[in-house]
Scaffold this motif. Sequence first.
Motif, PDB file in Angstrom:
ATOM      1  N   ALA A 108       0.829  -1.208   0.000  1.00 35.28           N
ATOM      2  CA  ALA A 108       0.000   0.000   0.000  1.00 35.28           C
ATOM      3  C   ALA A 108       0.858   1.251   0.000  1.00 35.28           C
ATOM      4  CB  ALA A 108      -0.929  -0.013   1.207  1.00 35.28           C
ATOM      5  N   LEU A 109       1.929   1.246   0.796  1.00 40.40           N
ATOM      6  CA  LEU A 109       2.813   2.405   0.881  1.00 40.40           C
ATOM      7  C   LEU A 109       3.460   2.714  -0.465  1.00 40.40           C
ATOM      8  CD1 LEU A 109       4.411   4.499   2.557  1.00 40.40           C
ATOM      9  CD2 LEU A 109       6.022   2.666   3.114  1.00 40.40           C
ATOM     10  N   LEU A 110       4.014   1.690  -1.134  1.00 34.30           N
ATOM     11  CA  LEU A 110       4.689   1.909  -2.412  1.00 34.30           C
ATOM     12  C   LEU A 110       3.697   2.229  -3.525  1.00 34.30           C
ATOM     13  CD1 LEU A 110       7.384  -0.922  -2.234  1.00 34.30           C
ATOM     14  CD2 LEU A 110       7.669   1.520  -1.737  1.00 34.30           C
ATOM     15  N   ALA A 111       2.530   1.596  -3.481  1.00 36.64           N
ATOM     16  CA  ALA A 111       1.511   1.886  -4.497  1.00 36.64           C
ATOM     17  C   ALA A 111       1.009   3.321  -4.363  1.00 36.64           C
ATOM     18  CB  ALA A 111       0.356   0.900  -4.384  1.00 36.64           C
ATOM     19  N   ASP A 112       0.765   3.766  -3.136  1.00 33.35           N
ATOM     20  CA  ASP A 112       0.301   5.138  -2.911  1.00 33.35           C
ATOM     21  C   ASP A 112       1.336   6.164  -3.361  1.00 33.35           C
ATOM     22  OD1 ASP A 112      -2.040   4.164  -1.878  1.00 33.35           O
ATOM     23  OD2 ASP A 112      -1.515   4.502   0.222  1.00 33.35           O
ATOM     24  N   ALA A 113       2.607   5.772  -3.299  1.00 28.83           N
ATOM     25  CA  ALA A 113       3.681   6.675  -3.735  1.00 28.83           C
ATOM     26  C   ALA A 113       3.854   6.677  -5.252  1.00 28.83           C
ATOM     27  CB  ALA A 113       4.996   6.273  -3.068  1.00 28.83           C
ATOM     28  N   GLY A 114       3.065   5.839  -5.955  1.00 31.74           N
ATOM     29  CA  GLY A 114       3.126   5.797  -7.409  1.00 31.74           C
ATOM     30  C   GLY A 114       4.286   4.997  -7.966  1.00 31.74           C
ATOM     31  N   GLU A 115       4.903   4.145  -7.142  1.00 30.08           N
ATOM     32  CA  GLU A 115       6.021   3.332  -7.628  1.00 30.08           C
ATOM     33  C   GLU A 115       5.512   2.246  -8.565  1.00 30.08           C
ATOM     34  OE1 GLU A 115       8.869   4.267  -7.247  1.00 30.08           O
ATOM     35  OE2 GLU A 115       9.113   5.285  -5.319  1.00 30.08           O
ATOM     36  N   GLU A 116       6.308   1.927  -9.582  1.00 33.66           N
ATOM     37  CA  GLU A 116       5.993   0.853 -10.529  1.00 33.66           C
ATOM     38  C   GLU A 116       7.011  -0.264 -10.340  1.00 33.66           C
ATOM     39  OE1 GLU A 116       3.571   0.359 -12.560  1.00 33.66           O
ATOM     40  OE2 GLU A 116       2.544   2.295 -12.652  1.00 33.66           O
TER      41      GLU A 116
END
Length: 308
Positions: A108-116
Motif C-alpha cells: 500500500a505504501l509503495l503503491a500510494d507513492a506511485g512506484e511501478e
Amino acid sequence: MASSDTPSATWQLTSDLDQFLDRAGDFLRSDPAAHTALLSVSDTLRTRGIHVYGERDPLFGIHTEGGGTEGSGSGADGAVDGVFLWTPPHRLSLSPLTDKAAADDLAALLADAGEELPGVGAERETAEAFAQAWQRNTGAVAEVSYRDRLYRLGTLTPPDPAPEGAARVATEADRELLTRWHREFAEALGENAGMDSGTWADSRIAYGGITLWETPDGTPAAMAGRTRRVAGQARVAPVYTPAELRGRGYAGAATVEVSRAALADGADEVLLFADIANPTSTGLYQRIGFRPVRDFAQYVFTRSGVTP
C-alpha cells in the motif's frame, strides 16, 4: 520517494545505504542464509557504487515491531523484523516476514507513492503475500517467474570420477569471455542481468570471485562465481557451462572448486540458489554436498499485459 526516513505504519524508507545498514545490519546478520541476497546486494552497492545496478537511486525499507524509529533495532519497541531493498529497474528483494500484514502495508505504501515495481523476490510465502497485496493495491497481474530453492553446503563431495582438466581463478585476461558467458547465462534464464555484464566481470575479477574449469588443452569449459564473504556467508552464483559442453561434469567440478575457495576465504556458510524446475542442477548440487534450506519465489508484475 524521499531520501530521508519516512515513517508510515511500521515501515521506514530511506535511499541512504549507510543509514539502512546502520539500522538493519544486526537483523541481516542474525540469519545470513535467509538474508543472503540482501547481504550480497547491499555489499555490492557499498563496494561498487550506489548505481551499479541502474541509474536510479536504490530504495531501502525497514519494518519494526512497534513502529519505533530510534535505536539500533534491538529491544521490544522498534525491534527490526523485516527489510527490503529495491534497485530499479530490478525486482524488489524482501526478507522473510513473519507478520504478513507487513507485506500489505508495504504494498500500500509503495503503491500510494506511485512506484511501478517490476516484481518481487523473497521466501515463498512472503513473496506470495506481497504479490497478492500488490495486485489488490494496483490492479497489476502478479505471475510466478520461477521458483528457486536455497541450499547450504554440508560435506563437500567432489564428483568421482572428476572430469579431465583443472580449475583456475579467472583474471583480467578472461574478461571478454566472462562478460559473454554472464550475458548468455541471463539469456538462458530468460531474465535481465542484475548489472551490466562487463561491470559484473570487473567486480568479480577484483576479488578472485570466479573459478574456471579448463579442459586439458586449456579451453575454458565452465565457470562458477561466488559472492564476497558477508556476515560469514558466501553464495555460489552463477554457474554456467556453454550448451555445447554440458553433460560432461564441468559445472560440478567448477562448483566444488569455487566452494573450496569460499571456505578458504573464511566463509562459515556456503550457499546457492537453484531453480526448483531444473532437476539436473538440483541433483548435481545435492550430490556434491548441498542441502535444502528453504524455498523462494520470484514474481513479475504486469499492467495490461505490459511489463513495467
